[in-house]
Scaffold this motif. Structure first.
Motif, PDB file in Angstrom:
ATOM      1  N   PHE A   1      36.274  48.945 111.899  1.00  0.00           N
ATOM      2  CA  PHE A   1      35.577  49.602 110.790  1.00  0.00           C
ATOM      3  C   PHE A   1      35.758  48.825 109.501  1.00  0.00           C
ATOM      4  N   ARG A   2      37.000  48.367 109.226  1.00  0.00           N
ATOM      5  CA  ARG A   2      37.240  47.620 107.989  1.00  0.00           C
ATOM      6  C   ARG A   2      36.469  46.305 107.972  1.00  0.00           C
ATOM      7  N   ARG A   3      36.436  45.622 109.128  1.00  0.00           N
ATOM      8  CA  ARG A   3      35.720  44.348 109.174  1.00  0.00           C
ATOM      9  C   ARG A   3      34.222  44.544 108.966  1.00  0.00           C
ATOM     10  N   ASN A   4      33.657  45.538 109.658  1.00  0.00           N
ATOM     11  CA  ASN A   4      32.227  45.788 109.506  1.00  0.00           C
ATOM     12  C   ASN A   4      31.873  46.259 108.103  1.00  0.00           C
ATOM     13  N   PHE A   5      32.754  47.086 107.539  1.00  0.00           N
ATOM     14  CA  PHE A   5      32.502  47.567 106.185  1.00  0.00           C
ATOM     15  C   PHE A   5      32.544  46.420 105.189  1.00  0.00           C
TER      16      PHE A   5
ATOM     17  N   GLU B   1      32.012  43.233 105.806  1.00  0.00           N
ATOM     18  CA  GLU B   1      30.851  42.367 106.017  1.00  0.00           C
ATOM     19  C   GLU B   1      29.586  42.996 105.430  1.00  0.00           C
ATOM     20  N   THR B   2      29.429  44.301 105.612  1.00  0.00           N
ATOM     21  CA  THR B   2      28.236  44.977 105.088  1.00  0.00           C
ATOM     22  C   THR B   2      28.207  44.958 103.569  1.00  0.00           C
TER      23      THR B   2
ATOM     24  N   VAL C   1      26.113  42.853  98.494  1.00  0.00           N
ATOM     25  CA  VAL C   1      26.331  42.299  97.163  1.00  0.00           C
ATOM     26  C   VAL C   1      25.669  40.928  97.032  1.00  0.00           C
ATOM     27  N   ALA C   2      25.774  40.102  98.103  1.00  0.00           N
ATOM     28  CA  ALA C   2      25.130  38.791  98.064  1.00  0.00           C
ATOM     29  C   ALA C   2      23.617  38.920  97.979  1.00  0.00           C
TER      30      ALA C   2
END
Length: 295
Positions: A31-35, A37-38, A43-44
């Motif tokens: 969850f932390r990794r996907n969050f 990345e999202t 933001v980018a």
């Protein structure tokens, strides 16, 4: 642990070590990794959109000063935006004005201040309802149409063909759409204000037994021109944010029709979410420096 013949016996628990690459990551880690990345990708994307918007402002200003601004294309895009948003804005403004007037009217009536229904309902429509309704309509109908148009041009390689011919796609495609959105957004905001306040007035007079004079007197006592100007500035900022995100997602579409559909979906979601966040910031700033004027 060493076995009878000297081999290493497996651990009694049968669990692999924490450093084993075959061990699946826990739900929290995934969850932390996907969050992350999202959020990073969002933001980018917003950064690229705002950068493109700044370039479009520069190019549009330069074209206007040199007398080669695309007026016909801008008016064509503006008329298209009006056609896809005018009727939905009326249909949204009527129930919004009715709901605000009814809910606020019931609360105010319990406090014995029926004469304040006009001020409460009118300020609600002008300061919050109309700008957010404008952002949702432009982000839903306008952003979807712009992203679909530019996305289809991108996957048909029309945008690449413009670059090969030495034509800047931002100058040719983005600048007229930004100008059209800047023209339509305040007009749509004014239309929603008029329809919303009118429908609220009808409900207050017909259902809540408020006299017309009392409604307009309280509305005029609390509402100032600054409130209307803040609402128009909000609409302009929301329109700019919506159109640059839609153009950016359309120009970056890839993967065929599926990519166009994903770009349209991302444009709608991101533009409305960005408008909501920006509205929160503007509301806090305006409340700090321009508090409600007492009658």
């Amino acid at each position: 642990m060493t076995g009878v013949y000297g081999e290493v016996a497996p651990d009694s628990g049968g669990a692999a070590s924490a450093g084993d690459p075959e061990v699946p990551a826990g739900a929290g880690q995934v969850f932390r990794r996907n969050f992350a990345e999202t959020v990073g990708a969002s933001v980018a994307t917003l950064g690229r959109a705002l950068s493109m918007g700044a370039a479009a402002i520069y190019l549009g200003t330069n074209d206007a000063l040199r007398g080669r601004f695309q007026v016909n294309e801008t008016l064509t895009q503006a008329w298209f935006l009006i056609r896809v948003t005018a009727i939905p804005s009326i249909l949204m403004a009527i129930p919004f004005g009715v709901i605000v007037s009814a809910q606020v009217g019931n609360i105010v009536s319990e406090l014995g201040a029926d004469s304040m229904i006009g001020a409460a309902g009118g300020l609600g429509v002008i300061k919050q309802g109309a700008p957010m309704a404008t952002a949702m309509l432009l982000g839903g109908a306008g952003a979807a149409a712009i992203a679909a148009d530019l996305g289809a041009r991108t996957i048909r390689e029309e945008v690449d063909a413009l670059r090969v011919m030495g034509v800047d796609p931002v100058q040719r495609l983005v600048v007229p759409r930004i100008a059209a959105m800047m023209l339509v957004a305040p007009l749509l905001n004014v239309l929603i204000i008029f329809i919303g306040i009118s429908s609220g007035f009808v409900v207050a007079v017909a259902a809540l037994d408020v006299t017309p004079g009392s409604y307009w007197q309280s509305f005029g006592a609390f509402t100032t021109p600054i409130d209307v100007w803040v609402s128009l500035v909000k609409a302009l900022l929301f329109g700019f944010l919506v159109v640059v995100i839609a153009c950016q997602r359309g120009l970056e579409a890839k993967g065929g029709p599926r990519g166009v559909a994903d770009g349209v979906n991302a444009a709608v979601v991101m533009s409305i979410a960005a408008a909501v966040v920006l509205n929160t910031v503007i509301t806090q700033v305006v409340t700090m420096f321009l508090p409600v004027r007492m009658a």
